[in-house]
Enzyme design. Structure first.
Site, PDB file in Angstrom:
ATOM      1  N   ASP A 157       0.928  -1.086   0.114  1.00 44.88           N
ATOM      2  CA  ASP A 157       0.120   0.039  -0.045  1.00 44.88           C
ATOM      3  C   ASP A 157       0.765   1.217  -0.186  1.00 44.88           C
ATOM      4  OD1 ASP A 157      -2.076   2.039   0.489  1.00 44.88           O
ATOM      5  OD2 ASP A 157      -3.238   0.153   1.212  1.00 44.88           O
ATOM      6  N   ASP A 167       3.836   2.285  -4.180  1.00 44.89           N
ATOM      7  CA  ASP A 167       2.782   2.473  -5.043  1.00 44.89           C
ATOM      8  C   ASP A 167       2.870   1.109  -6.044  1.00 44.89           C
ATOM      9  OD1 ASP A 167       0.883   2.712  -6.998  1.00 44.89           O
ATOM     10  OD2 ASP A 167       1.332   5.093  -6.841  1.00 44.89           O
ATOM     11  N   CYS A 209     -15.902  -1.244  -3.106  1.00 47.88           N
ATOM     12  CA  CYS A 209     -17.034  -1.148  -2.168  1.00 47.88           C
ATOM     13  C   CYS A 209     -17.845   0.012  -2.922  1.00 47.88           C
ATOM     14  CB  CYS A 209     -16.959  -0.624  -0.722  1.00 47.88           C
ATOM     15  SG  CYS A 209     -15.799   0.731  -0.494  1.00 47.88           S
TER      16      CYS A 209
END
Length: 172
Positions: free
Chosen positions: A9, A35, A104
């Site tokens: 992350d 990244d 999501c």
């Protein structure tokens, strides 16, 4: 269960939380602060779980303000980033490897349309159907999984969530 888990992350805070959760659960895993668009592992993976940054519109049931905070431009920019991350994930996989792509988001651009564009760019991948017995809720006819805030209204509803399992089909 024997898997070698590596979390990547670009957020120092998210990785710190991941490390705390691993310790709390007495699980092993490594974290790398970078990244993934430009990063490559030392050895290729069997599976890449890409929990992609998204508009989070699927959380509208719990966070109604998201409808006022996210703009079409936000969705456009996040969709472009998701495409870059998916393309990077391909370069991390062993032949016949699997990408589990999830968001999501309720936005088609961050779910089914994203997968359609990915498959166009990567014809050596296909959607590996998610079976009815693999989730607490049904996958759709495309073989991908989608839950909506309107699902299970009597139980209070679900967050909106999208999952696609993308299999490299080399050797088929």
């Amino acid at each position: 269960m024997g898997a070698e888990v590596l979390s990547v992350d670009r957020s120092k805070e998210r990785l710190a939380k991941m490390n705390r959760n691993l310790a709390r659960l007495n699980l092993k895993g490594a974290t790398i602060l970078t990244d993934i668009v430009d990063w490559r592992p030392n050895k290729l993976a069997d599976l890449v779980l890409l929990d992609a940054p998204c508009s989070a519109t699927g959380t509208i049931r719990r966070h109604p303000d998201v409808a006022h905070l996210k703009t079409p431009k936000d969705v456009e920019n996040l969709s472009k980033l998701q495409a870059e991350l998916l393309d990077a994930a391909v370069k991390m996989l062993k032949p016949l490897g699997l990408i589990l792509f999830c968001t999501c988001s309720l936005q088609p651009e961050e779910g089914p349309q994203q997968v359609k564009k990915f498959l166009y760019r990567h014809p050596d991948f296909n959607v590996e159907s998610i079976g009815q017995d693999e989730f607490f809720f049904n996958s759709d006819s495309s073989g991908m999984f989608r839950s909506l805030p309107s699902d299970d209204v009597e139980g209070g509803g679900w967050d909106g969530f999208f999952v696609a399992r993308l299999r490299h089909k080399l050797g088929d």
